[in-house]
Design a protein around this motif. Structure first.
Motif, PDB file in Angstrom:
ATOM      1  N   LEU A   1      54.239  37.952  40.893  1.00 22.65           N
ATOM      2  CA  LEU A   1      53.604  38.927  40.007  1.00 22.65           C
ATOM      3  C   LEU A   1      52.267  38.320  39.588  1.00 22.65           C
ATOM      4  CD1 LEU A   1      53.876  41.601  38.387  1.00 22.65           C
ATOM      5  CD2 LEU A   1      54.999  40.284  36.582  1.00 22.65           C
ATOM      6  N   THR A   2      51.171  38.896  40.037  1.00 15.11           N
ATOM      7  CA  THR A   2      49.868  38.253  39.860  1.00 15.11           C
ATOM      8  C   THR A   2      48.797  39.247  39.433  1.00 15.11           C
ATOM      9  OG1 THR A   2      49.553  38.565  42.252  1.00 15.11           O
ATOM     10  CG2 THR A   2      50.225  36.365  41.518  1.00 15.11           C
ATOM     11  N   ILE A   3      47.792  38.728  38.673  1.00 10.67           N
ATOM     12  CA  ILE A   3      46.583  39.490  38.355  1.00 10.67           C
ATOM     13  C   ILE A   3      45.510  39.030  39.341  1.00 10.67           C
ATOM     14  CG2 ILE A   3      44.793  39.934  36.628  1.00 10.67           C
ATOM     15  CD1 ILE A   3      46.928  39.596  34.476  1.00 10.67           C
ATOM     16  N   GLU A   4      44.834  39.990  39.988  1.00 16.48           N
ATOM     17  CA  GLU A   4      43.957  39.673  41.104  1.00 16.48           C
ATOM     18  C   GLU A   4      42.633  40.416  41.033  1.00 16.48           C
ATOM     19  OE1 GLU A   4      47.706  39.163  44.239  1.00 16.48           O
ATOM     20  OE2 GLU A   4      46.110  40.597  44.691  1.00 16.48           O
TER      21      GLU A   4
ATOM     22  N   ASN B   1      37.320  47.687  34.413  1.00 15.35           N
ATOM     23  CA  ASN B   1      38.377  48.231  35.287  1.00 15.35           C
ATOM     24  C   ASN B   1      38.307  47.645  36.695  1.00 15.35           C
ATOM     25  OD1 ASN B   1      38.962  49.809  33.077  1.00 15.35           O
ATOM     26  ND2 ASN B   1      38.095  51.691  33.920  1.00 15.35           N
ATOM     27  N   GLU B   2      37.993  46.355  36.811  1.00 11.77           N
ATOM     28  CA  GLU B   2      37.814  45.738  38.123  1.00 11.77           C
ATOM     29  C   GLU B   2      38.936  44.751  38.482  1.00 11.77           C
ATOM     30  OE1 GLU B   2      33.926  44.023  38.107  1.00 11.77           O
ATOM     31  OE2 GLU B   2      32.915  45.974  37.978  1.00 11.77           O
ATOM     32  N   LEU B   3      39.992  44.678  37.659  1.00 11.41           N
ATOM     33  CA  LEU B   3      41.106  43.785  37.971  1.00 11.41           C
ATOM     34  C   LEU B   3      42.329  44.604  38.382  1.00 11.41           C
ATOM     35  CD1 LEU B   3      40.901  41.027  35.182  1.00 11.41           C
ATOM     36  CD2 LEU B   3      39.785  41.111  37.422  1.00 11.41           C
ATOM     37  N   PHE B   4      43.261  43.935  39.099  1.00  9.53           N
ATOM     38  CA  PHE B   4      44.455  44.591  39.625  1.00  9.53           C
ATOM     39  C   PHE B   4      45.677  43.730  39.325  1.00  9.53           C
ATOM     40  CE2 PHE B   4      40.836  46.039  41.943  1.00  9.53           C
ATOM     41  CZ  PHE B   4      41.077  47.368  42.240  1.00  9.53           C
ATOM     42  N   ILE B   5      46.859  44.369  39.348  1.00 13.41           N
ATOM     43  CA  ILE B   5      48.109  43.620  39.195  1.00 13.41           C
ATOM     44  C   ILE B   5      48.952  43.913  40.428  1.00 13.41           C
ATOM     45  CG2 ILE B   5      49.115  45.435  37.750  1.00 13.41           C
ATOM     46  CD1 ILE B   5      50.555  43.126  36.206  1.00 13.41           C
ATOM     47  N   ASN B   6      49.488  42.850  41.048  1.00 12.02           N
ATOM     48  CA  ASN B   6      50.145  42.945  42.350  1.00 12.02           C
ATOM     49  C   ASN B   6      51.578  42.421  42.263  1.00 12.02           C
ATOM     50  OD1 ASN B   6      49.355  43.534  45.310  1.00 12.02           O
ATOM     51  ND2 ASN B   6      50.483  41.604  45.455  1.00 12.02           N
TER      52      ASN B   6
ATOM     53  N   ARG C   1      43.725  37.964  49.711  1.00 13.45           N
ATOM     54  CA  ARG C   1      43.886  38.272  48.293  1.00 13.45           C
ATOM     55  C   ARG C   1      43.259  37.176  47.436  1.00 13.45           C
ATOM     56  NH1 ARG C   1      49.864  38.320  48.084  1.00 13.45           N
ATOM     57  NH2 ARG C   1      49.569  38.236  45.831  1.00 13.45           N
ATOM     58  N   SER C   2      42.758  37.565  46.254  1.00 14.70           N
ATOM     59  CA  SER C   2      42.110  36.602  45.365  1.00 14.70           C
ATOM     60  C   SER C   2      42.862  36.617  44.029  1.00 14.70           C
ATOM     61  CB  SER C   2      40.643  36.992  45.166  1.00 14.70           C
ATOM     62  OG  SER C   2      39.994  36.053  44.346  1.00 14.70           O
ATOM     63  N   VAL C   3      43.760  35.637  43.833  1.00 15.45           N
ATOM     64  CA  VAL C   3      44.626  35.599  42.652  1.00 15.45           C
ATOM     65  C   VAL C   3      43.901  34.898  41.497  1.00 15.45           C
ATOM     66  CG1 VAL C   3      46.790  34.718  41.719  1.00 15.45           C
ATOM     67  CG2 VAL C   3      46.721  35.621  44.053  1.00 15.45           C
ATOM     68  N   LEU C   4      43.880  35.545  40.326  1.00 18.75           N
ATOM     69  CA  LEU C   4      43.282  34.944  39.122  1.00 18.75           C
ATOM     70  C   LEU C   4      44.340  34.284  38.250  1.00 18.75           C
ATOM     71  CD1 LEU C   4      40.745  37.602  37.813  1.00 18.75           C
ATOM     72  CD2 LEU C   4      40.271  35.540  39.124  1.00 18.75           C
TER      73      LEU C   4
ATOM     74  N   ARG D   1      33.745  35.785  32.673  1.00 18.81           N
ATOM     75  CA  ARG D   1      33.540  36.673  33.821  1.00 18.81           C
ATOM     76  C   ARG D   1      34.726  37.611  34.003  1.00 18.81           C
ATOM     77  NH1 ARG D   1      29.841  38.637  36.337  1.00 18.81           N
ATOM     78  NH2 ARG D   1      28.736  36.654  36.276  1.00 18.81           N
ATOM     79  N   HIS D   2      35.942  37.088  33.776  1.00 15.80           N
ATOM     80  CA  HIS D   2      37.139  37.907  33.996  1.00 15.80           C
ATOM     81  C   HIS D   2      37.376  38.872  32.837  1.00 15.80           C
ATOM     82  CE1 HIS D   2      38.298  34.304  36.693  1.00 15.80           C
ATOM     83  NE2 HIS D   2      37.589  35.199  37.359  1.00 15.80           N
ATOM     84  N   ILE D   3      36.951  38.504  31.620  1.00 15.54           N
ATOM     85  CA  ILE D   3      36.975  39.474  30.511  1.00 15.54           C
ATOM     86  C   ILE D   3      36.052  40.644  30.852  1.00 15.54           C
ATOM     87  CG2 ILE D   3      36.297  39.855  28.103  1.00 15.54           C
ATOM     88  CD1 ILE D   3      37.220  36.982  27.521  1.00 15.54           C
ATOM     89  N   HIS D   4      34.877  40.305  31.372  1.00 15.94           N
ATOM     90  CA  HIS D   4      33.917  41.335  31.787  1.00 15.94           C
ATOM     91  C   HIS D   4      34.541  42.264  32.834  1.00 15.94           C
ATOM     92  CE1 HIS D   4      30.162  43.081  33.352  1.00 15.94           C
ATOM     93  NE2 HIS D   4      30.602  42.733  34.552  1.00 15.94           N
ATOM     94  N   MET D   5      35.195  41.676  33.844  1.00 16.05           N
ATOM     95  CA  MET D   5      35.783  42.489  34.917  1.00 16.05           C
ATOM     96  C   MET D   5      36.965  43.317  34.404  1.00 16.05           C
ATOM     97  SD  MET D   5      35.598  39.784  38.068  1.00 16.05           S
ATOM     98  CE  MET D   5      35.651  40.978  39.389  1.00 16.05           C
ATOM     99  N   LEU D   6      37.752  42.732  33.492  1.00 11.17           N
ATOM    100  CA  LEU D   6      38.875  43.470  32.902  1.00 11.17           C
ATOM    101  C   LEU D   6      38.394  44.740  32.215  1.00 11.17           C
ATOM    102  CD1 LEU D   6      41.967  43.403  31.901  1.00 11.17           C
ATOM    103  CD2 LEU D   6      41.020  42.393  29.823  1.00 11.17           C
TER     104      LEU D   6
END
Length: 866
Positions: free
Chosen positions: A392-395, A439-444, A404-407, A431-436
Motif C-alpha cells: 500500500l503506497t503513495i506514489e 492533486n498530483e499524487l496517487f495511492i496504489n 512506478r515512483s513510490v514516495l 515538493r510533495h506537499i505542493h503535489m498533494l
C-alpha cells in the motif's frame, strides 16, 4: 418551507430561479424543452417593500431573423432556422469559451514545465458538462476610516463559485471567534448573512446557496465585499473586497500576515507555489493598511531554495515579513504553511484506474488531513481485493507504465484482518506537499495476483459542500463485491452518511473507475442512480432513490425517511447502492451503519421546530408569500408536489395558491413477485425483484414496472393526460407518446376537467361527488384531517407519524378550514422545573427526579435491544 420562501426569486416547474434569470421551460417527455418560449424572473416590489419574483413567459419565435439562404435548417435545441455554415458556428463555439477563466483541458506533458505565471490549464476530469468553477479570494482587515478603534485581526477567505453556490473557507488571526460573516452588495446592503457555529477552530466553513444572477454578476465584477464581526468582548469588525486572482489556481502554500501593533488595521496574505521543476518559490502578496489608504498587490520569486529552506517550508516554520522603507518602518509577518481549506483530501481506489485496468469489483477508500507542521494523517480502508494485499503506497504519476515512483510506504501500518491502515506521514517534503495540494499524487494497492497494482486512485481535494456528513470519519466503501449477486466492475466508490437531530439523512457519494466503454452506454442525462435501502433481499419495500447524477459525485439531503429505514440504518442493515445503465440492479454497494434514536424518541424529546413544519400557529405567516398554498394544515411552496394525507393514491401540486390533486395512474404489475402492503399504501410501482428491469421516470421520480403505462407527471402542471408513457422491460427505457383522442358521436362534446386531454360526450345526470371532490368542492363546511372527516366546530388531538397522538395540540374545524394550536403553559417561578411523561406543560418539582432518570435509562436500554 423551501429556500424560495427566504430568498427572493421564482419557482417554476419544481425548480427555483433567481431574480433576473431567464430560461426555456422544460415540460418533460414527450414535449421536452420549449425552445421558442422564454421565461423571465422579473423583480417586483410587494407590500412593505418586500422584493418578490414574478414569472413572465413569451413566445420568441416571431423575433427570429429572416434567414438569407434558400434552404435554412433548424438545428437541435434552437428555435430559429439558420443557414448552414462553418465559420459562424466555429465563432459561436469560441465565444462560449470566453466565459471561462481557464481553458478546461486535461494536463498535457508540455504543461509540466510551464512557469507559475503561465499555468492556465485546469484538469476537467471530474467537472460535469456545463459546470465550471471559479475561485475568488479576500483579505479582511480592520476598518480604519471609522471613529471606532480599528482591529488588528486579519482573515484570509477563499471562495469557489459552482453554478449558483458559493462555498467559502475562512481562516483568521489576532481576533476572537467571529459571530457572523456578512456579504455586502455593490450598494453596501446585506446580500447574505452566515451565522458561524461556536467552536475553538480558526476555520470557518460555509455555503451561500442560490445566489441571484445579479449578485453573481457583481461577484464576477469584483463588486462584493465581505465582513466579519465578533460578538464577545470588544466588538471588532474586519472586512475586505472579494477579488479574482490567477495565483489562486496554482496556490499550494499560504500565509496570513499580521501586525503586533494594537488596533493597527494592517494585514495581508501571501499565496505561494513551487515551480514545477526547480526549487523556486513564487508568491503574490496582497497587502492592506501597510501604506495608508492604499491596497498593494505584487508578485515576486524566491529562487533556488536550499535544502534547509525547503525543510523549514515543509515544517511550517518559514516566515515571510513585509516592511515599509520609511523613517518609522511598519511591518507585518506570518508563517508559511500548506494551503488551508474546508475541502477534504480523499481518494477512491478502483480497478478501472489501476496502471493495468481491470474489473475486480474491489475498492479502496482513503482520506487525509494535512497539519501546519507538514504531518499528513491518513486512514485507508480496502475491501474486495481478489488476492492478498502485498503493498500500500503513495506514489507519483509514473513516467513510464513499468516504472512506478513510490514516495511513502503505508504497508507496515496495514492491518490485513480489518483491511485498514491508520497512521501519520511525518516527513512530507515541501515538493510533495505542493503535489498533494495540486492533486498530483496517487495511492496504489499491490496484491499477490497484481504486483504492479490491482487498485489505484488519484488523491484529490473534494470541495466543501455544507452538508452535515461527517468527513472526519472513514466513509462507507462502495464495491461491486457487495452487490447481490456480486458484480465484477471496474468502478469503486465511497460515501459519507449521517442522520441529523431532525432525522434528515445527509449523504455524499464519490465514484471512480467507470471505464470509457461503460460511460458510452450511459445516457446523457444520467451517469448513475444512487439509492438507499435495507439489506434483506426478500423485501425491497423500503428502497429509496437518493438522486440521479452525472460525473463522479452525488450529494444531498433526504428528509422524509420511513421508520423502517431509520431502524435499518440504526442496526447497520441498510445499504447505499449506485446503479448504471450497464448494471441496472446495482454496480457498487456498501453497508451503512448510522446509529440514531429517531424511531425511539419520546414525545417530550421532539423539538418545537419539528412542529413548525406541521402546524401554523400564526395564520398571518401563511400570507407572507402570495404564491404558497395551505392544504391539510401544511404550507406548500409554489411549484412543489406531495402525496396528500386523505388519499395516498393522489399527487398534489401547488400552483399560485391553487392546489391541484390528480389520481396516480397505477400501472399493471408484470413482475414475477409482488408484495401486498397494508391498506394505507398505494401500490403503483413495481417491486423490482428477480428478472424485472424497471424504469426510473424523472417526472414522478418513481420506478415503474416493465410493460406498464402511465400518464407522465410534470411539475408544476400535474399529470399530462395527453401523453402516455411505457416502460420497455428489456432495456429499462421510458418511451412516451401523445394520446390519440377517440372520435365522438355527440354534437356538443365537453372537457370534463380543464386538465383532461380529450373531450367526452356529456352525461345526462351529474355523478355523485367522490371523497376527493368533496374536499375541493366550494362551500363545504366539514374538514378532513388524515383519514377522518370532522364537522364544523369539532375539535380533536392530531395524530402524527412517528409520534402518535399529540395531546398537547388541539385542532378544530372552522368552516372547512383545519386550524391547530399548542396548549398555552403557565409561567413558572420555581427553580426546580420538571416535565412528567404524558403532561403537556412543565411543573414545579417537589420530589427528587430519581424516577425520571430510571425511566430514561430503561427506555434507552430497551431501544437499543429492540
Amino acid at each position: 418551507m423551501g429556500s424560495s420562501g427566504l430568498i427572493a426569486g421564482c419557482s417554476f416547474g419544481g425548480r427555483f430561479y433567481s431574480l433576473e434569470d431567464t430560461w426555456h421551460p422544460d415540460l418533460g417527455e414527450p414535449f421536452g424543452v420549449m425552445h421558442c418560449v422564454k421565461c423571465y424572473c422579473e423583480t417586483q416590489r410587494g407590500r412593505k417593500g418586500k422584493v418578490l419574483g414574478k414569472v413572465s413567459c413569451k413566445n420568441v419565435k416571431r423575433d427570429c431573423p429572416e434567414p438569407s439562404c434558400d434552404a435554412p435548417v433548424l438545428l437541435p435545441g434552437q428555435c430559429c432556422k439558420t443557414c448552414p455554415k462553418g465559420d459562424v458556428d466555429r465563432k459561436q463555439v469560441e465565444a462560449m469559451f470566453d466565459g471561462f477563466e481557464y481553458f478546461q483541458e486535461k494536463e498535457k506533458e508540455d504543461d509540466l514545465h510551464k512557469t507559475y505565471n503561465d499555468r492556465s490549464y485546469l484538469s476537467s476530469e471530474d467537472i460535469s458538462p456545463g459546470e465550471s468553477r471559479t475561485d475568488f479570494v479576500a483579505v479582511l482587515t480592520g476598518v480604519t476610516d471609522s471613529w471606532l478603534p480599528s482591529s488588528s485581526g486579519v482573515a484570509r477567505a477563499r471562495f469557489s463559485l459552482t453554478r449558483t453556490s458559493l462555498t467559502f473557507s475562512i481562516t483568521y488571526q489576532r481576533i476572537g471567534r467571529p459571530s457572523r460573516v456578512v456579504f455586502l452588495d455593490s450598494d453596501g446592503n446585506t446580500a447574505f448573512e452566515y451565522k458561524t457555529p461556536k467552536g475553538d477552530s480558526d476555520m470557518i466553513c460555509g455555503v451561500w446557496k442560490n445566489l441571484p444572477q445579479s449578485h453573481v454578476r457583481q461577484l464576477q465584477a469584483e463588486q462584493l465585499r465581505v465582513t466579519m464581526t465578533t460578538a464577545t468582548g470588544r466588538r471588532e469588525v474586519i472586512e475586505g473586497k472579494i477579488i479574482k486572482h490567477r495565483a489562486l489556481f496554482a496556490e499550494t502554500f499560504s500565509s496570513t500576515l499580521t501586525s503586533e501593533e494594537e488596533h493597527s488595521g494592517m494585514g495581508g496574505i501571501a499565496m505561494l507555489t513551487l515551480s514545477d521543476t526547480e526549487n523556486n518559490l513564487h508568491f503574490v502578496l496582497i497587502l492592506q493598511g501597510l501604506i495608508q489608504h492604499r491596497e498593494r498587490d505584487f508578485a515576486e520569486v524566491l529562487t533556488d531554495l536550499n535544502s534547509r529552506e525547503l525543510f523549514w517550508l515543509s515544517r511550517g516554520q518559514l516566515v515571510i515579513t513585509v516592511e515599509t522603507e520609511v523613517q518609522d518602518p511598519r511591518h507585518i509577518s506570518g508563517f508559511i504553511t500548506g494551503r488551508k481549506s474546508c475541502d477534504t483530501i480523499q481518494s477512491v481506489m478502483s480497478s478501472g484506474d489501476a496502471l493495468t485496468p481491470g474489473k475486480t469489483g474491489g475498492v479502496g477508500s482513503a482520506f487525509f488531513h494535512l497539519h501546519d507542521n507538514g504531518t499528513l494523517d491518513y486512514q485507508v480502508q480496502l475491501v474486495g481485493a481478489s488476492s492478498e494485499v502485498m503493498g500500500l503506497t503513495i506514489e507519483l504519476k509514473p513516467r513510464r507504465r513499468s516504472k512506478r515512483s513510490v514516495l511513502y510506504d503505508l504497508t507496515p501500518e496495514f492491518d490485513r484482518p480489518s483491511g485498514r491502515a491508520t497512521g501519520s506521514w511525518s516527513r512530507v517534503e515541501a515538493r510533495h506537499i505542493h503535489m498533494l495540494l495540486q492533486n498530483e499524487l496517487f495511492i496504489n494497492v499491490a496484491t499477490a495476483h497484481s504486483q504492479e497494482g490491482e487498485l489505484r486512485g488519484q488523491i484529490k481535494g473534494l470541495l466543501y459542500s455544507g452538508l452535515e456528513a461527517p468527513r472526519h470519519e472513514i466513509p462507507v466503501p462502495l464495491a461491486g463485491q457487495f452487490v447481490a449477486p456480486p458484480v465484477l466492475t471496474s468502478a469503486g466508490g465511497h460515501a459519507w452518511v449521517s442522520v441529523d437531530e431532525r432525522c434528515h439523512l445527509h449523504y455524499e457519494i464519490v465514484v471512480a473507475g467507470l471505464s470509457k466503454a461503460d460511460d458510452l452506454t450511459v445516457n446523457a442525462h444520467l451517469h448513475g442512480l444512487a439509492e438507499i435501502g435495507e439489506l434483506d433481499e426478500r423485501s425491497t419495500n423500503h428502497k429509496r432513490l437518493l438522486t440521479g447524477f452525472y460525473g463522479s459525485q452525488a450529494q444531498g439531503v433526504l428528509k422524509d425517511i420511513s421508520v423502517e429505514l431509520l431502524r435499518h440504518l440504526d442496526r447497520g442493515t441498510a445499504f447505499i447502492q449506485v446503479s448504471t445503465k450497464v448494471n441496472t440492479r446495482g454496480e457498487i454497494r456498501g453497508r451503512v451503519h448510522v446509529p440514531n434514536n429517531c424511531e425511539f424518541r419520546t414525545k417530550g424529546e421532539v423539538e418545537l421546530a419539528e412542529f413548525d413544519d406541521l402546524f401554523v400557529r400564526d395564520p398571518e405567516e401563511l400570507k407572507k408569500d402570495p404564491h404558497t398554498c395551505f392544504f391539510e394544515t401544511q404550507h406548500h411552496a409554489h411549484g412543489s408536489l406531495w402525496t396528500p394525507n386523505y388519499n395516498h393514491c393522489f399527487t398534489c401540486s401547488c400552483q399560485k395558491r391553487t392546489v391541484i390533486c390528480d389520481p396516480v395512474i397505477c400501472p399493471v404489475l408484470t413482475c414475477s413477485r409482488t408484495i401486498q402492503p397494508d391498506d394505507n399504501v398505494c401500490v403503483c410501482v413495481c417491486v423490482c425483484v428477480c428478472v424485472c428491469v424497471c424504469c426510473y421516470f424523472e417526472g414522478d421520480q418513481k420506478m415503474h414496472a416493465p410493460g406498464s403505462t402511465w400518464h407522465p407527471f410534470v411539475p408544476p402542471f400535474g399529470y399530462i393526460k395527453c401523453a402516455l408513457c411505457t416502460c420497455k422491460g428489456a432495456t429499462g427505457e421510458v418511451h412516451c407518446e401523445k394520446v390519440t383522442c377517440p372520435a365522438l358521436t355527440c354534437s356538443r362534446p365537453v372537457r370534463r376537467s380543464p386538465s383532461d386531454c380529450c373531450k367526452e360526450c356529456p352525461e345526462e345526470d351529474n355523478p355523485p361527488l367522490e371523497h376527493a371532490d368533496m374536499m375541493q368542492a366550494d362551500g363545504t363546511s366539514h374538514c378532513k384531517f388524515g383519514k377522518n372527516f370532522y364537522q364544523n366546530s369539532d375539535n380533536w388531538h392530531p395524530r402524527v407519524p412517528l409520534m402518535g397522538e399529540m395531546k398537547c395540540i388541539t385542532c378544530w374545524c372552522d368552516h372547512g378550514v383545519t386550524k391547530c394550536q399548542r396548549k398555552q403553559c403557565p409561567v413558572l417561578t420555581c427553580s426546580n422545573i420538571t416535565r412528567r411523561e404524558g403532561m403537556c406543560c412543565p411543573e414545579c418539582q417537589g420530589k427528587t427526579n430519581a424516577h425520571t432518570h430510571t425511566h430514561i435509562h430503561t427506555h434507552t436500554h430497551h431501544a437499543h435491544n429492540a
